[in-house]
Write a protein that holds these residues in place. Sequence first.
Motif, PDB file in Angstrom:
ATOM      1  N   ALA A 156       0.855  -1.182   0.000  1.00  0.00           N
ATOM      2  CA  ALA A 156       0.000   0.000   0.000  1.00  0.00           C
ATOM      3  C   ALA A 156       0.894   1.235   0.000  1.00  0.00           C
ATOM      4  O   ALA A 156       1.796   1.344   0.831  1.00  0.00           O
ATOM      5  CB  ALA A 156      -0.916   0.007   1.215  1.00  0.00           C
ATOM      6  N   ILE A 157       0.660   2.128  -0.932  1.00  0.00           N
ATOM      7  CA  ILE A 157       1.512   3.314  -1.070  1.00  0.00           C
ATOM      8  C   ILE A 157       0.680   4.567  -0.821  1.00  0.00           C
ATOM      9  O   ILE A 157      -0.348   4.787  -1.470  1.00  0.00           O
ATOM     10  CB  ILE A 157       2.155   3.363  -2.460  1.00  0.00           C
ATOM     11  N   PHE A 158       1.119   5.395   0.116  1.00  0.00           N
ATOM     12  CA  PHE A 158       0.443   6.646   0.444  1.00  0.00           C
ATOM     13  C   PHE A 158       1.432   7.794   0.287  1.00  0.00           C
ATOM     14  O   PHE A 158       2.464   7.827   0.953  1.00  0.00           O
ATOM     15  CB  PHE A 158      -0.074   6.620   1.888  1.00  0.00           C
ATOM     16  N   THR A 159       1.132   8.728  -0.592  1.00  0.00           N
ATOM     17  CA  THR A 159       1.971   9.914  -0.754  1.00  0.00           C
ATOM     18  C   THR A 159       1.304  11.098  -0.072  1.00  0.00           C
ATOM     19  O   THR A 159       0.071  11.177   0.025  1.00  0.00           O
ATOM     20  CB  THR A 159       2.191  10.254  -2.236  1.00  0.00           C
ATOM     21  N   ARG A 160       2.120  12.023   0.380  1.00  0.00           N
ATOM     22  CA  ARG A 160       1.588  13.228   1.021  1.00  0.00           C
ATOM     23  C   ARG A 160       0.711  14.005   0.040  1.00  0.00           C
ATOM     24  O   ARG A 160      -0.381  14.496   0.395  1.00  0.00           O
ATOM     25  CB  ARG A 160       2.757  14.096   1.508  1.00  0.00           C
ATOM     26  N   LYS A 161       1.151  14.110  -1.200  1.00  0.00           N
ATOM     27  CA  LYS A 161       0.431  14.898  -2.198  1.00  0.00           C
ATOM     28  C   LYS A 161      -0.987  14.369  -2.427  1.00  0.00           C
ATOM     29  O   LYS A 161      -1.967  15.117  -2.380  1.00  0.00           O
ATOM     30  CB  LYS A 161       1.209  14.897  -3.515  1.00  0.00           C
ATOM     31  N   SER A 162      -1.117  13.076  -2.658  1.00  0.00           N
ATOM     32  CA  SER A 162      -2.431  12.510  -2.968  1.00  0.00           C
ATOM     33  C   SER A 162      -3.334  12.453  -1.745  1.00  0.00           C
ATOM     34  O   SER A 162      -4.548  12.686  -1.842  1.00  0.00           O
ATOM     35  CB  SER A 162      -2.263  11.114  -3.566  1.00  0.00           C
ATOM     36  N   THR A 182     -15.422  13.647   8.439  1.00  0.00           N
ATOM     37  CA  THR A 182     -14.946  12.497   9.208  1.00  0.00           C
ATOM     38  C   THR A 182     -13.830  11.813   8.433  1.00  0.00           C
ATOM     39  O   THR A 182     -13.960  11.548   7.242  1.00  0.00           O
ATOM     40  CB  THR A 182     -16.080  11.481   9.437  1.00  0.00           C
ATOM     41  N   SER A 183     -12.739  11.528   9.107  1.00  0.00           N
ATOM     42  CA  SER A 183     -11.626  10.793   8.499  1.00  0.00           C
ATOM     43  C   SER A 183     -11.718   9.328   8.872  1.00  0.00           C
ATOM     44  O   SER A 183     -11.838   8.976  10.056  1.00  0.00           O
ATOM     45  CB  SER A 183     -10.289  11.364   8.976  1.00  0.00           C
ATOM     46  N   ALA A 184     -11.686   8.460   7.853  1.00  0.00           N
ATOM     47  CA  ALA A 184     -11.699   7.008   8.086  1.00  0.00           C
ATOM     48  C   ALA A 184     -10.258   6.518   8.210  1.00  0.00           C
ATOM     49  O   ALA A 184      -9.455   6.699   7.295  1.00  0.00           O
ATOM     50  CB  ALA A 184     -12.391   6.298   6.927  1.00  0.00           C
ATOM     51  N   THR A 185      -9.933   5.900   9.316  1.00  0.00           N
ATOM     52  CA  THR A 185      -8.561   5.477   9.562  1.00  0.00           C
ATOM     53  C   THR A 185      -8.538   4.051  10.123  1.00  0.00           C
ATOM     54  O   THR A 185      -9.578   3.419  10.290  1.00  0.00           O
ATOM     55  CB  THR A 185      -7.862   6.446  10.538  1.00  0.00           C
ATOM     56  N   LYS A 186      -7.364   3.556  10.388  1.00  0.00           N
ATOM     57  CA  LYS A 186      -7.172   2.287  11.099  1.00  0.00           C
ATOM     58  C   LYS A 186      -5.759   2.287  11.667  1.00  0.00           C
ATOM     59  O   LYS A 186      -4.981   1.350  11.516  1.00  0.00           O
ATOM     60  CB  LYS A 186      -7.396   1.095  10.162  1.00  0.00           C
ATOM     61  N   TYR A 192       1.972   1.998   9.784  1.00  0.00           N
ATOM     62  CA  TYR A 192       2.696   3.029   9.052  1.00  0.00           C
ATOM     63  C   TYR A 192       1.767   3.918   8.223  1.00  0.00           C
ATOM     64  O   TYR A 192       1.789   5.142   8.333  1.00  0.00           O
ATOM     65  CB  TYR A 192       3.764   2.396   8.144  1.00  0.00           C
ATOM     66  N   SER A 193       0.930   3.287   7.398  1.00  0.00           N
ATOM     67  CA  SER A 193       0.115   4.078   6.475  1.00  0.00           C
ATOM     68  C   SER A 193      -0.930   4.925   7.179  1.00  0.00           C
ATOM     69  O   SER A 193      -1.107   6.104   6.859  1.00  0.00           O
ATOM     70  CB  SER A 193      -0.564   3.147   5.458  1.00  0.00           C
ATOM     71  N   MET A 194      -1.624   4.374   8.151  1.00  0.00           N
ATOM     72  CA  MET A 194      -2.710   5.117   8.778  1.00  0.00           C
ATOM     73  C   MET A 194      -2.257   6.178   9.781  1.00  0.00           C
ATOM     74  O   MET A 194      -2.862   7.253   9.847  1.00  0.00           O
ATOM     75  CB  MET A 194      -3.721   4.157   9.402  1.00  0.00           C
ATOM     76  N   PRO A 195      -1.185   5.953  10.551  1.00  0.00           N
ATOM     77  CA  PRO A 195      -0.664   7.084  11.329  1.00  0.00           C
ATOM     78  C   PRO A 195      -0.230   8.244  10.415  1.00  0.00           C
ATOM     79  O   PRO A 195      -0.432   9.412  10.763  1.00  0.00           O
ATOM     80  CB  PRO A 195       0.524   6.484  12.084  1.00  0.00           C
ATOM     81  N   PHE A 196       0.330   7.927   9.256  1.00  0.00           N
ATOM     82  CA  PHE A 196       0.676   8.951   8.265  1.00  0.00           C
ATOM     83  C   PHE A 196      -0.591   9.674   7.803  1.00  0.00           C
ATOM     84  O   PHE A 196      -0.639  10.908   7.730  1.00  0.00           O
ATOM     85  CB  PHE A 196       1.391   8.300   7.087  1.00  0.00           C
ATOM     86  N   TRP A 197      -1.625   8.902   7.493  1.00  0.00           N
ATOM     87  CA  TRP A 197      -2.923   9.472   7.079  1.00  0.00           C
ATOM     88  C   TRP A 197      -3.447  10.425   8.161  1.00  0.00           C
ATOM     89  O   TRP A 197      -3.886  11.542   7.870  1.00  0.00           O
ATOM     90  CB  TRP A 197      -3.903   8.334   6.824  1.00  0.00           C
ATOM     91  N   ASP A 198      -3.396   9.983   9.407  1.00  0.00           N
ATOM     92  CA  ASP A 198      -3.884  10.808  10.522  1.00  0.00           C
ATOM     93  C   ASP A 198      -3.084  12.097  10.646  1.00  0.00           C
ATOM     94  O   ASP A 198      -3.648  13.174  10.914  1.00  0.00           O
ATOM     95  CB  ASP A 198      -3.800  10.029  11.838  1.00  0.00           C
TER      96      ASP A 198
END
Length: 349
Positions: A156-162, A182-186, A192-198
């Motif tokens: 799973a790839i998460f970029t700051r831009k997108s 509302t932000s959907a997270t896990k 790694y990916s979801m703390p970044f999302w948060d």
Amino acid sequence: MNTYKIAVIPGDGIGKEVVPAAIEVLDSIAKLDGSFKFEWTYFPWGCDYYLEHGEMMPEDGLETLKQYDQIFLGAVGMPELVPDHISLWGLLIKIRRGMKQSINVRPAKLLAGLQSPLKNPQNFDITVVRENSEGEYSDSGGRIHTGEDGIAIQNAIFTRKSTERAMRYAFELAKSSRKHVTSATKSNGLTYSMPFWDEVFNVVKKDYPEIDTSVQHIDALAAFFVMKPQAFDIIVASNLFGDILTDLGGAIMGSIGIAPAANLNIEREYPSMFEPVHGSAPDIAGLGIANPIGQIWTGKMMLDFLGHYHAGTRILTAIEKTLSSGVKTGDLDGTATLEEVKNTVINYL
């Protein structure tokens, strides 16, 4: 008068039935409105095309589509003849990625005249903004070894831009809605990916002090869709989480067959693509009983994106009056045919 050149890809299964029906509705509202019209160009791409040519669309298909203002898609899939990963990545995702359609928007609301399976739906009205270009659906990974030693890796790839782009689009939508995101997270399970999302969400929300926010883990959020959907306004989610939530959104409305979707190139550099959430439903294809409302509502979303909000509202009103009059297809416990639903919507327009 504005003339919009629309590339039409009916695709597979019921797509070949619901797309022409929706186009009749869109042509009707264009004629009634008088400020715009459509020029439709059909492309026979999909699984039938694959079986004949060995590809879901021609090699130069993306270059062809760039010549159009928007894309109107029906459905993709014929799993008994073409594996899903071939049909999906060969057409739908190829267009999404090639046209930089980075945002997917899917509404779910309690329509007048429709019985939700929920005991007390309380007039929910939710819009899910789904990051549409990466995340869990990134084409990164591989397989090695076979048998009991087989290994599959999916990155799973998460970029700051997108990530930020999707969140900012959600906040902008909230300005003209009920001012809640509302932000959907896990983040308690994906380390790694979801703390970044948060983290990105916490940064972005500071630029929108007038918007209330909440953060929900995806498993709890799925439960709340059933227990208290009226509590939500705009939800921003990753590619996978948004995909799952919006199918659930269709279900609590009463049928996946009525749920619309938009794949947006928000920079408007390339055409956006409008498609209903439902699949190709090969089991009822050709019987004339498919529900056209998802495709018609998808056309309403295309009108909104083109700036014709009044015309789009008239379509949604006609859909609700059709349902309220009892004209419904079998998936909504009715007896109407596709043709009867389409004609009733046009009559109400």
